[in-house]
Design an enzyme around this catalytic site. Structure first.
Site, PDB file in Angstrom:
ATOM      1  N   ARG A   1       0.815  -1.224   0.000  1.00 13.20           N
ATOM      2  CA  ARG A   1       0.000   0.000   0.000  1.00 13.20           C
ATOM      3  C   ARG A   1       0.847   1.273   0.000  1.00 13.20           C
ATOM      4  O   ARG A   1       0.476   2.280   0.603  1.00 13.20           O
ATOM      5  CB  ARG A   1      -0.965   0.041   1.175  1.00 13.20           C
ATOM      6  CG  ARG A   1      -1.955  -1.083   1.218  1.00 13.20           C
ATOM      7  CD  ARG A   1      -2.908  -1.073   0.005  1.00 13.20           C
ATOM      8  NE  ARG A   1      -3.905  -2.103   0.176  1.00 13.20           N
ATOM      9  CZ  ARG A   1      -3.705  -3.374  -0.182  1.00 13.20           C
ATOM     10  NH1 ARG A   1      -2.578  -3.745  -0.773  1.00 13.20           N
ATOM     11  NH2 ARG A   1      -4.647  -4.261   0.008  1.00 13.20           N
TER      12      ARG A   1
ATOM     13  N   SER B   1     -10.522   0.378   3.015  1.00 10.40           N
ATOM     14  CA  SER B   1      -9.918   0.083   4.318  1.00 10.40           C
ATOM     15  C   SER B   1      -9.306   1.363   4.871  1.00 10.40           C
ATOM     16  O   SER B   1      -8.491   1.997   4.197  1.00 10.40           O
ATOM     17  CB  SER B   1      -8.818  -0.971   4.171  1.00 10.40           C
ATOM     18  OG  SER B   1      -9.382  -2.151   3.649  1.00 10.40           O
TER      19      SER B   1
ATOM     20  N   GLU C   1      -4.707   4.390   5.867  1.00  7.09           N
ATOM     21  CA  GLU C   1      -4.347   4.070   4.481  1.00  7.09           C
ATOM     22  C   GLU C   1      -4.638   5.237   3.531  1.00  7.09           C
ATOM     23  O   GLU C   1      -3.826   5.518   2.650  1.00  7.09           O
ATOM     24  CB  GLU C   1      -5.102   2.813   4.031  1.00  7.09           C
ATOM     25  CG  GLU C   1      -4.750   2.410   2.611  1.00  7.09           C
ATOM     26  CD  GLU C   1      -5.521   1.190   2.131  1.00  7.09           C
ATOM     27  OE1 GLU C   1      -5.493   0.158   2.830  1.00  7.09           O
ATOM     28  OE2 GLU C   1      -6.150   1.279   1.067  1.00  7.09           O
TER      29      GLU C   1
HETATM   30  C1  LIG Z   1     -15.122   0.923  -1.383  1.00  5.68           C
HETATM   31  C2  LIG Z   1     -13.633   1.025  -1.578  1.00  5.68           C
HETATM   32  C3  LIG Z   1     -12.856  -0.111  -1.726  1.00  5.68           C
HETATM   33  C4  LIG Z   1     -11.469  -0.027  -1.911  1.00  5.68           C
HETATM   34  N1  LIG Z   1     -10.754  -1.163  -2.051  1.00  5.68           N
HETATM   35  C5  LIG Z   1      -9.420  -1.109  -2.236  1.00  5.68           C
HETATM   36  C6  LIG Z   1      -8.636  -2.302  -2.384  1.00  5.68           C
HETATM   37  O1  LIG Z   1      -9.174  -3.407  -2.381  1.00  5.68           O
HETATM   38  N2  LIG Z   1      -7.308  -2.187  -2.540  1.00  5.68           N
HETATM   39  C7  LIG Z   1      -6.675  -0.975  -2.584  1.00  5.68           C
HETATM   40  O2  LIG Z   1      -5.457  -0.939  -2.733  1.00  5.68           O
HETATM   41  N3  LIG Z   1      -7.382   0.188  -2.454  1.00  5.68           N
HETATM   42  C8  LIG Z   1      -8.723   0.142  -2.285  1.00  5.68           C
HETATM   43  N4  LIG Z   1      -9.443   1.301  -2.134  1.00  5.68           N
HETATM   44  C9  LIG Z   1      -8.744   2.600  -2.156  1.00  5.68           C
HETATM   45  C10 LIG Z   1      -8.786   3.322  -3.533  1.00  5.68           C
HETATM   46  O3  LIG Z   1      -9.867   2.897  -4.309  1.00  5.68           O
HETATM   47  C11 LIG Z   1      -7.508   3.129  -4.328  1.00  5.68           C
HETATM   48  O4  LIG Z   1      -6.394   3.590  -3.604  1.00  5.68           O
HETATM   49  C12 LIG Z   1      -7.561   3.869  -5.687  1.00  5.68           C
HETATM   50  O5  LIG Z   1      -6.436   3.518  -6.460  1.00  5.68           O
HETATM   51  C13 LIG Z   1      -7.622   5.374  -5.538  1.00  5.68           C
HETATM   52  O6  LIG Z   1      -7.915   5.914  -6.815  1.00  5.68           O
HETATM   53  P1  LIG Z   1      -8.553   7.348  -6.993  1.00  5.68           P
HETATM   54  O7  LIG Z   1      -8.532   7.665  -8.428  1.00  5.68           O
HETATM   55  O8  LIG Z   1      -9.874   7.390  -6.320  1.00  5.68           O
HETATM   56  O9  LIG Z   1      -7.491   8.256  -6.204  1.00  5.68           O
HETATM   57  P2  LIG Z   1      -7.787   9.573  -5.360  1.00  5.68           P
HETATM   58  O10 LIG Z   1      -8.510   9.198  -4.123  1.00  5.68           O
HETATM   59  O11 LIG Z   1      -8.366  10.629  -6.202  1.00  5.68           O
HETATM   60  O12 LIG Z   1      -6.304   9.954  -4.959  1.00  5.68           O
HETATM   61  C14 LIG Z   1      -5.553   9.150  -4.075  1.00  5.68           C
HETATM   62  C15 LIG Z   1      -4.125   9.681  -4.024  1.00  5.68           C
HETATM   63  O13 LIG Z   1      -3.505   9.494  -5.286  1.00  5.68           O
HETATM   64  C16 LIG Z   1      -3.102  10.745  -5.831  1.00  5.68           C
HETATM   65  N5  LIG Z   1      -3.388  10.684  -7.264  1.00  5.68           N
HETATM   66  C17 LIG Z   1      -4.579  10.529  -7.867  1.00  5.68           C
HETATM   67  N6  LIG Z   1      -4.422  10.472  -9.193  1.00  5.68           N
HETATM   68  C18 LIG Z   1      -3.095  10.610  -9.427  1.00  5.68           C
HETATM   69  C19 LIG Z   1      -2.292  10.653 -10.600  1.00  5.68           C
HETATM   70  N7  LIG Z   1      -2.816  10.532 -11.836  1.00  5.68           N
HETATM   71  N8  LIG Z   1      -0.943  10.821 -10.461  1.00  5.68           N
HETATM   72  C20 LIG Z   1      -0.373  10.923  -9.229  1.00  5.68           C
HETATM   73  N9  LIG Z   1      -1.087  10.912  -8.095  1.00  5.68           N
HETATM   74  C21 LIG Z   1      -2.423  10.746  -8.193  1.00  5.68           C
HETATM   75  C22 LIG Z   1      -3.918  11.786  -5.103  1.00  5.68           C
HETATM   76  O14 LIG Z   1      -3.232  13.030  -5.047  1.00  5.68           O
HETATM   77  C23 LIG Z   1      -4.032  11.179  -3.739  1.00  5.68           C
HETATM   78  O15 LIG Z   1      -2.884  11.428  -2.986  1.00  5.68           O
HETATM   79  C24 LIG Z   1     -10.837   1.243  -1.943  1.00  5.68           C
HETATM   80  C25 LIG Z   1     -11.622   2.408  -1.794  1.00  5.68           C
HETATM   81  C26 LIG Z   1     -13.008   2.296  -1.610  1.00  5.68           C
HETATM   82  C27 LIG Z   1     -13.820   3.545  -1.473  1.00  5.68           C
END
Ligand SMILES: Cc1cc2nc3c(=O)[nH]c(=O)nc-3n(C[C@H](O)[C@H](O)[C@H](O)COP(=O)(O)OP(=O)(O)OC[C@H]3O[C@@H](n4cnc5c(N)ncnc54)[C@H](O)[C@@H]3O)c2cc1C
Length: 359
Positions: free
Chosen positions: A168, A245, A351
């Site tokens: 992570r 999580s 996380e």
């Molecule tokens: C219901 C649920 C279930 C989930 N299950 C999992 C799981 O099973 N495993 C897991 O690992 N995660 C899980 N997550 C967490 C999350 O979905 C992941 O971390 C996902 O990759 C985040 O993507 P996002 O586009 O929403 O990022 P955001 O929330 O928009 O951003 C997260 C971080 O990444 C940065 N960021 C976003 N886009 C970029 C980019 N293009 N370049 C550089 N930095 C960037 C942002 O600045 C921020 O710091 C879950 C979340 C939810 C709500």
């Protein structure tokens, strides 16, 4: 300077809550939604040139934004582009929806990503915390990424080995030092899953751990397991108004784990099995969900004020029951973290990325 033709949306004082899966957070002073990699680079360069604080945001599924909002420019990445080349390498633009990409690879007859089905958010954020689920991590397939390096002011291709990908985490997490523009993943061309390592998934598929199965079967099974835990987004279900999580499973060295296990046994009894997993050389990973439950917090536990609660389906997800503010969520998170620390001597770390707020 930004290129107005490529920027689809610019606004002042835009509320960030609707752009997060928690539906929490105050306004960004300025908000720019970009639909191409070049527009993203231009927007980030413009903010950097003006010494403007920058928040990158994509699906908002791993973000906790403070109630006071963000005093700077939020750049939302929504670039599109997806293809699988003749070598079975997936090229995906950062703004693509991650699960749609996984679905595309599986239905096109490629394996490798099926265990990462149902994770919300964008492609570009997946390397940021090296997303993982059901025994597979992005790093198992990631070849390289194109990113805009803010310090150098240039777009470059970075091999996966240089991203510091771990459990992570990566060198990108929490730094906003670079913007991921495109990723490339080496898929399995045989259409089979990765060996099924996760016991719960092996049971659901009725196979021995280590077996490979058709990727479509594994995807369906993973989605079924995730739905039962509220880990697939559903606007009608408050159990999914989360950041997934909330706490990382603690990874302890041999000395730490011996002390913690002694304390756990003293509290819960010597014969209760404590879930433990390999956490890298000389290290052991404990289950944050188990620690939370054993510290006395059950599913549905409501935090101070009652508007934020543990999911009714999974103790590791902290949720907005509707009408919560970020401070409600953080109060619940502190209660859980402090309760686990007091009982077992382990301090759980969050996380999601915390923006303009602290735990
Ligand atoms: C219901 C649920 C279930 C989930 N299950 C999992 C799981 O099973 N495993 C897991 O690992 N995660 C899980 N997550 C967490 C999350 O979905 C992941 O971390 C996902 O990759 C985040 O993507 P996002 O586009 O929403 O990022 P955001 O929330 O928009 O951003 C997260 C971080 O990444 C940065 N960021 C976003 N886009 C970029 C980019 N293009 N370049 C550089 N930095 C960037 C942002 O600045 C921020 O710091 C879950 C979340 C939810 C709500």
């Amino acid at each position: 300077m930004t290129t107005p033709a490529l920027v689809s949306q610019v606004g002042d004082a835009v509320d960030l809550a609707p752009f997060t899966t928690l539906r929490l957070g105050g306004p960004a002073r300025r908000f720019v939604a970009v639909t191409t990699a070049q527009a993203c680079v231009d927007a980030v360069r413009a903010a950097d040139a003006a010494a403007e604080p920058l928040l990158l945001l994509s699906g908002g599924s791993n973000l906790v934004v403070g109630d006071g909002g963000f005093d700077g420019t939020a750049v939302r990445m929504a670039s599109k582009g997806l293809h699988i080349d003749g070598e079975g390498v997936l090229h995906a633009a950062a703004g693509e929806d991650w699960d749609a990409v996984v679905a595309h690879t599986v239905s096109a007859g490629y394996g490798g990503l099926e265990c990462l089905s149902g994770i919300p958010g964008s492609v570009g954020a997946t390397p940021v915390q090296n997303v993982g689920a059901y025994g597979v991590e992005l790093s198992d397939l990631l070849r390289d990424v194109d990113l805009y390096d803010r310090r150098r002011g240039e777009v470059r291709t970075v091999p996966a080995a240089e991203l510091g990908l771990g459990y992570r985490t990566s060198v990108l997490k929490g730094t906003d030092a670079a913007v991921v523009l495109e990723i490339r993943l080496a898929l399995h061309r045989d259409g089979l899953s990765a060996p099924i390592r996760y016991p719960e998934l092996a049971r659901a598929l009725d196979v021995e751990p280590g077996t490979k199965v058709p990727a479509t079967l594994a995807r369906d099974a993973v989605l079924g397991l995730r739905r039962a835990k509220g880990m697939v987004l559903d606007p009608a279900d408050h159990d999914t108004w989360s950041a997934g999580s909330f706490f990382i499973n603690p990874v302890l060295d041999a000395t730490q784990v011996a002390v913690v296990l002694e304390r756990i046994r003293a509290r819960v009894g010597p014969h209760v099995p404590v879930p433990q997993y390999p956490g890298g050389p000389g290290r052991t990973k404990l289950s944050a969900a188990w620690l939370i439950e054993r510290a006395g917090f059950s599913r549905g536990h409501r935090g101070p004020g009652g508007r934020a609660a543990l999911s009714g389906k999974h103790t590791l997800a902290l949720t907005n029951r509707g009408g919560a503010c970020t401070e409600d969520l953080l109060a619940l998170a502190r209660e859980i973290r402090d309760g686990v620390a007091a009982r077992f001597g382990v301090t759980l770390a969050p996380e999601p990325v915390l923006v303009s707020c602290t735990l």
